[in-house]
Motif scaffolding. Structure first.
Motif, PDB file in Angstrom:
ATOM      1  N   ALA A 149       0.843  -1.196   0.000  1.00  0.00           N
ATOM      2  CA  ALA A 149       0.000   0.000   0.000  1.00  0.00           C
ATOM      3  C   ALA A 149       0.877   1.246   0.000  1.00  0.00           C
ATOM      4  N   MET A 150       0.391   2.269  -0.698  1.00  0.00           N
ATOM      5  CA  MET A 150       0.935   3.625  -0.594  1.00  0.00           C
ATOM      6  C   MET A 150      -0.168   4.469   0.012  1.00  0.00           C
ATOM      7  N   THR A 151       0.081   5.033   1.187  1.00  0.00           N
ATOM      8  CA  THR A 151      -0.961   5.783   1.884  1.00  0.00           C
ATOM      9  C   THR A 151      -0.408   7.084   2.451  1.00  0.00           C
ATOM     10  N   GLY A 152      -1.329   7.863   3.013  1.00  0.00           N
ATOM     11  CA  GLY A 152      -0.960   9.023   3.802  1.00  0.00           C
ATOM     12  C   GLY A 152      -0.475   8.602   5.173  1.00  0.00           C
ATOM     13  N   PRO A 153      -0.569   9.506   6.143  1.00  0.00           N
ATOM     14  CA  PRO A 153       0.015   9.236   7.462  1.00  0.00           C
ATOM     15  C   PRO A 153      -0.470   7.931   8.078  1.00  0.00           C
ATOM     16  N   GLY A 154       0.439   7.200   8.669  1.00  0.00           N
ATOM     17  CA  GLY A 154       0.115   5.993   9.418  1.00  0.00           C
ATOM     18  C   GLY A 154       0.173   6.283  10.910  1.00  0.00           C
ATOM     19  N   PRO A 155      -0.339   5.340  11.698  1.00  0.00           N
ATOM     20  CA  PRO A 155      -0.966   4.091  11.274  1.00  0.00           C
ATOM     21  C   PRO A 155      -2.361   4.336  10.698  1.00  0.00           C
ATOM     22  N   ASN A 156      -2.778   3.412   9.845  1.00  0.00           N
ATOM     23  CA  ASN A 156      -4.111   3.467   9.280  1.00  0.00           C
ATOM     24  C   ASN A 156      -4.544   2.046   8.907  1.00  0.00           C
ATOM     25  N   PRO A 157      -5.841   1.814   8.687  1.00  0.00           N
ATOM     26  CA  PRO A 157      -6.316   0.447   8.450  1.00  0.00           C
ATOM     27  C   PRO A 157      -5.701  -0.237   7.241  1.00  0.00           C
ATOM     28  N   LEU A 158      -5.492   0.499   6.147  1.00  0.00           N
ATOM     29  CA  LEU A 158      -4.925  -0.137   4.959  1.00  0.00           C
ATOM     30  C   LEU A 158      -3.477  -0.541   5.184  1.00  0.00           C
ATOM     31  N   ALA A 159      -2.702   0.336   5.777  1.00  0.00           N
ATOM     32  CA  ALA A 159      -1.298   0.009   6.046  1.00  0.00           C
ATOM     33  C   ALA A 159      -1.182  -1.208   6.955  1.00  0.00           C
ATOM     34  N   ALA A 160      -2.132  -1.357   7.875  1.00  0.00           N
ATOM     35  CA  ALA A 160      -2.115  -2.498   8.792  1.00  0.00           C
ATOM     36  C   ALA A 160      -2.531  -3.797   8.118  1.00  0.00           C
ATOM     37  N   ALA A 161      -3.195  -3.709   6.957  1.00  0.00           N
ATOM     38  CA  ALA A 161      -3.774  -4.892   6.316  1.00  0.00           C
ATOM     39  C   ALA A 161      -2.873  -5.511   5.257  1.00  0.00           C
ATOM     40  N   VAL A 162      -1.727  -4.900   4.950  1.00  0.00           N
ATOM     41  CA  VAL A 162      -0.903  -5.339   3.823  1.00  0.00           C
ATOM     42  C   VAL A 162       0.432  -5.908   4.295  1.00  0.00           C
ATOM     43  N   ASP A 163       1.168  -6.480   3.335  1.00  0.00           N
ATOM     44  CA  ASP A 163       2.498  -7.005   3.661  1.00  0.00           C
ATOM     45  C   ASP A 163       3.495  -5.897   3.954  1.00  0.00           C
ATOM     46  N   ASP A 164       3.369  -4.778   3.250  1.00  0.00           N
ATOM     47  CA  ASP A 164       4.305  -3.666   3.436  1.00  0.00           C
ATOM     48  C   ASP A 164       3.630  -2.390   2.965  1.00  0.00           C
ATOM     49  N   ALA A 165       3.960  -1.283   3.614  1.00  0.00           N
ATOM     50  CA  ALA A 165       3.291  -0.019   3.287  1.00  0.00           C
ATOM     51  C   ALA A 165       4.281   1.131   3.268  1.00  0.00           C
ATOM     52  N   LEU A 166       4.059   2.010   2.305  1.00  0.00           N
ATOM     53  CA  LEU A 166       4.751   3.294   2.228  1.00  0.00           C
ATOM     54  C   LEU A 166       3.776   4.338   2.755  1.00  0.00           C
ATOM     55  N   THR A 167       4.013   4.857   3.943  1.00  0.00           N
ATOM     56  CA  THR A 167       3.130   5.860   4.532  1.00  0.00           C
ATOM     57  C   THR A 167       3.865   7.192   4.566  1.00  0.00           C
ATOM     58  N   LEU A 168       3.175   8.233   4.096  1.00  0.00           N
ATOM     59  CA  LEU A 168       3.797   9.542   3.983  1.00  0.00           C
ATOM     60  C   LEU A 168       3.012  10.589   4.758  1.00  0.00           C
ATOM     61  N   PRO A 169       3.693  11.544   5.374  1.00  0.00           N
ATOM     62  CA  PRO A 169       3.013  12.618   6.085  1.00  0.00           C
ATOM     63  C   PRO A 169       2.486  13.658   5.114  1.00  0.00           C
ATOM     64  N   GLY A 170       1.487  14.402   5.553  1.00  0.00           N
ATOM     65  CA  GLY A 170       0.994  15.503   4.745  1.00  0.00           C
ATOM     66  C   GLY A 170      -0.489  15.418   4.475  1.00  0.00           C
TER      67      GLY A 170
END
Length: 202
Positions: A149-170
């Motif tokens: 997943a590529m998401t905005g700020p973590g933690p979040n439900p999608l980032a928690a549901a995947v093998d690896d996540a790119l979470t970015l602030p803003g």
């Protein structure tokens, strides 16, 4: 008054937007190792016959489609086509699934239909809270695909549901802009590795 007849300082508005993007891009630069790992794994999987699946909502759907287009077409060097599908692109399927099963299943059912072990599923979201993307992640894992997943700020439900996540602030707009940079960086790593292994890009 400005030349447009308003009291808004349009230049300052534009400058503030660009300035707000800089911390998000700085955070992305710190994620270069992750993007390198992703690009290397994508090269392994797609050269071995796997496929890339991608999905998002709204502007993130456009970014997902941009990503898959770079693999089916090309990024900036000629090479063979690789299998990549933007799941929101099939309007008949997505509307039928949403109508029959609810919008939360709009991507998950397609993932169940298409994903196989060895495939990679990339889900893009500025919020990380979209129920249909979380369900798609769950379906991808059930199918044996690798899910990112590529998401905005973590933690979040999608980032928690995947093998690896790119979470970015803003804020959402800045995250989405930085995700396009991430998409292009991923493509550049992929092409460099393909070139190194089989000399198919130039």
């Amino acid at each position: 008054m400005t030349s447009t007849g308003t009291t808004t300082d349009a230049v300052a508005v534009a400058q503030r937007h660009v300035a707000a993007l800089r911390p998000t891009l700085d955070a992305l630069a710190d994620e270069s190792d992750r993007l390198a790992r992703w690009g290397a794994l994508l090269a392994d999987r797609l050269l071995d016959g796997g496929r890339l699946l991608a999905a998002g909502n709204g502007g993130s759907a456009a970014e997902a489609q941009h990503l898959t287009a770079e693999f089916v077409g090309r990024f900036d060097g000629d090479r063979r086509a690789f299998s990549a599908i933007a799941l929101h692109g099939d309007a008949s399927a997505i509307t039928a699934i949403a109508n029959d099963y609810g919008y939360a299943e709009s991507f998950a059912r397609q993932v169940t239909a298409h994903a196989r072990p060895g495939d990679v599923l990339v889900l893009l979201s500025t919020s990380g809270t979209s129920a249909n993307l979380v369900r798609a992640a769950e379906a991808g894992l059930d199918a044996g695909a690798t899910v990112w997943a590529m998401t905005g700020p973590g933690p979040n439900p999608l980032a928690a549901a995947v093998d690896d996540a790119l979470t970015l602030p803003g804020v959402g707009a800045n995250v989405q802009e930085a995700q396009l940079v991430a998409v292009h960086a991923l493509c550049r790593v992929f092409d460099a590795i393909v070139r190194e292994r089989i000399g198919e890009t130039r």
